[in-house]
Design a protein around this motif. Structure first.
Motif, PDB file in Angstrom:
ATOM      1  N   UNK A 191       0.830  -1.208   0.000  1.00  0.00           N
ATOM      2  CA  UNK A 191       0.000   0.000   0.000  1.00  0.00           C
ATOM      3  C   UNK A 191       0.858   1.250   0.000  1.00  0.00           C
ATOM      4  N   UNK A 192       1.878   1.273   0.854  1.00  0.00           N
ATOM      5  CA  UNK A 192       2.777   2.433   0.941  1.00  0.00           C
ATOM      6  C   UNK A 192       3.532   2.645  -0.361  1.00  0.00           C
ATOM      7  N   UNK A 193       4.016   1.548  -0.964  1.00  0.00           N
ATOM      8  CA  UNK A 193       4.765   1.640  -2.221  1.00  0.00           C
ATOM      9  C   UNK A 193       3.904   2.218  -3.332  1.00  0.00           C
ATOM     10  N   UNK A 194       2.698   1.683  -3.504  1.00  0.00           N
ATOM     11  CA  UNK A 194       1.809   2.162  -4.559  1.00  0.00           C
ATOM     12  C   UNK A 194       1.387   3.601  -4.293  1.00  0.00           C
ATOM     13  N   UNK A 220       3.847  10.426  -6.647  1.00  0.00           N
ATOM     14  CA  UNK A 220       4.950  11.006  -7.426  1.00  0.00           C
ATOM     15  C   UNK A 220       4.499  11.312  -8.849  1.00  0.00           C
ATOM     16  N   UNK A 221       3.734  10.383  -9.444  1.00  0.00           N
ATOM     17  CA  UNK A 221       3.238  10.598 -10.798  1.00  0.00           C
ATOM     18  C   UNK A 221       2.207  11.720 -10.816  1.00  0.00           C
ATOM     19  N   UNK A 222       1.314  11.730  -9.813  1.00  0.00           N
ATOM     20  CA  UNK A 222       0.289  12.771  -9.738  1.00  0.00           C
ATOM     21  C   UNK A 222       0.918  14.150  -9.641  1.00  0.00           C
ATOM     22  N   UNK A 268       5.858   0.911 -14.709  1.00  0.00           N
ATOM     23  CA  UNK A 268       5.906   1.628 -15.984  1.00  0.00           C
ATOM     24  C   UNK A 268       4.505   1.792 -16.556  1.00  0.00           C
ATOM     25  N   UNK A 269       3.738   0.709 -16.566  1.00  0.00           N
ATOM     26  CA  UNK A 269       2.385   0.755 -17.108  1.00  0.00           C
ATOM     27  C   UNK A 269       1.487   1.658 -16.276  1.00  0.00           C
ATOM     28  N   UNK A 270       1.650   1.610 -14.963  1.00  0.00           N
ATOM     29  CA  UNK A 270       0.856   2.471 -14.084  1.00  0.00           C
ATOM     30  C   UNK A 270       1.135   3.942 -14.393  1.00  0.00           C
ATOM     31  N   UNK A 271       2.400   4.275 -14.611  1.00  0.00           N
ATOM     32  CA  UNK A 271       2.754   5.649 -14.955  1.00  0.00           C
ATOM     33  C   UNK A 271       2.128   6.084 -16.277  1.00  0.00           C
ATOM     34  N   UNK A 272       2.127   5.197 -17.280  1.00  0.00           N
ATOM     35  CA  UNK A 272       1.511   5.506 -18.566  1.00  0.00           C
ATOM     36  C   UNK A 272       0.010   5.730 -18.420  1.00  0.00           C
ATOM     37  N   UNK A 273      -0.622   4.904 -17.615  1.00  0.00           N
ATOM     38  CA  UNK A 273      -2.070   5.037 -17.413  1.00  0.00           C
ATOM     39  C   UNK A 273      -2.419   6.377 -16.768  1.00  0.00           C
ATOM     40  N   UNK A 274      -1.671   6.743 -15.743  1.00  0.00           N
ATOM     41  CA  UNK A 274      -1.955   7.998 -15.052  1.00  0.00           C
ATOM     42  C   UNK A 274      -1.700   9.198 -15.966  1.00  0.00           C
ATOM     43  N   UNK A 275      -0.614   9.132 -16.741  1.00  0.00           N
ATOM     44  CA  UNK A 275      -0.329  10.237 -17.660  1.00  0.00           C
ATOM     45  C   UNK A 275      -1.432  10.360 -18.706  1.00  0.00           C
ATOM     46  N   UNK A 276      -1.937   9.238 -19.188  1.00  0.00           N
ATOM     47  CA  UNK A 276      -3.054   9.264 -20.137  1.00  0.00           C
ATOM     48  C   UNK A 276      -4.266   9.947 -19.519  1.00  0.00           C
ATOM     49  N   UNK A 328      -9.405   5.388 -12.486  1.00  0.00           N
ATOM     50  CA  UNK A 328      -8.529   4.220 -12.495  1.00  0.00           C
ATOM     51  C   UNK A 328      -9.181   3.063 -11.737  1.00  0.00           C
ATOM     52  N   UNK A 329      -9.834   3.383 -10.625  1.00  0.00           N
ATOM     53  CA  UNK A 329     -10.541   2.354  -9.863  1.00  0.00           C
ATOM     54  C   UNK A 329     -11.710   1.776 -10.653  1.00  0.00           C
ATOM     55  N   UNK A 330     -12.457   2.636 -11.338  1.00  0.00           N
ATOM     56  CA  UNK A 330     -13.593   2.162 -12.124  1.00  0.00           C
ATOM     57  C   UNK A 330     -13.157   1.163 -13.191  1.00  0.00           C
TER      58      UNK A 330
END
Length: 238
Positions: A50-53, A59-61, A116-124, A149-151
């Motif tokens: 949980x802490x890592x995510x 950081x991405x936000x 990496x994929x999580x970062x791409x998703x958030x940037x999108x 993202x949750x949906x």
């Protein structure tokens, strides 16, 4: 133009019905099994994940808000959607290449696919929000992005709860706490991880990992893009 909006309203209605539908038998069975598996995992591991995510997403936000396009203000609804679809297509292709490369590398590179994929998703999602005219520098818009993202990547039971949070968002946003630390990170990471476990597991297997990563990443980004479009359509057309 009116014909296009009528079409979009119909697509939005179908999506809203899907978000509010009851979990099917397979969905309930899968969620029950995943809950059981999670109960076997030590609490310290859950807290660490949980802490890592949380830190990764924060950081991405923080960074993406400074690299996203300026919110579009004068474009027509059709023009906005055309630009959004082009951006989704670009991210789908980028995520596919990334998935193929990390999948070809076996276990070690396969594990690198997650952040990496999580970062791409958030940037999108930041790009899509801006294209629909929303200012991602606003903290509450970033919370909305996390809910999208949750949906896209949750069990149907959790998806129903999140949909209720974003419906009539303008009123709901006024009740949000000002601290992102109060976001429900534990539920977020567990639902996100559980959703991806089955889809991404084969990517860790040598030889077949590359084609699996290519296809799975393409479909995951497409699903996220479709979810985001409807989530913002709901706000603009209400």
């Amino acid at each position: 133009m009116q014909g296009y909006e009528d079409l979009i309203r119909q697509e939005l209605w179908i999506w809203q019905r899907e978000m509010q539908s009851s979990p099917g038998f397979i969905n309930r069975l899968s969620k029950s099994w995943q809950n059981k598996v999670n109960s076997w995992i030590p609490e310290k591991v859950h807290q660490a994940v949980t802490t890592t995510i949380k830190q990764m997403i924060r950081a991405v936000l923080f960074g993406a808000q400074y690299t996203s396009p300026v919110p579009l203000e004068s474009s027509s609804f059709w023009a906005r959607e055309a630009a959004v679809k082009e951006r989704i297509d670009w991210y789908q292709k980028t995520a596919s290449v990334e998935g193929a490369v990390t999948g070809a590398g076996g276990l070690l590179l396969g594990l690198a696919d997650f952040p990496i994929l999580l970062g791409l998703k958030l940037k999108l999602l930041f790009d899509i929000a801006s294209m629909y005219g929303f200012d991602v520098k606003d903290y509450k818009e970033r919370v909305y992005i996390l809910h999208i993202l949750e949906l896209a990547f949750s069990s149907q039971e959790h998806r129903q709860k999140i949909y209720q949070k974003i419906e009539h968002w303008k009123e709901k946003a006024d009740l949000l706490p000002d601290d992102i630390h109060q976001f429900e990170w534990r539920a977020f990471q567990q639902e996100y991880r559980d959703y991806l476990d089955i889809a991404k597991l084969a990517q860790l297997i040598p030889v077949i990992g590359a084609p699996v990563g290519l296809v799975v990443n393409y479909r995951l980004v497409r699903k996220l893009g479709n979810t985001a479009m409807n989530a913002y359509r709901m706000r603009l057309l209400q």
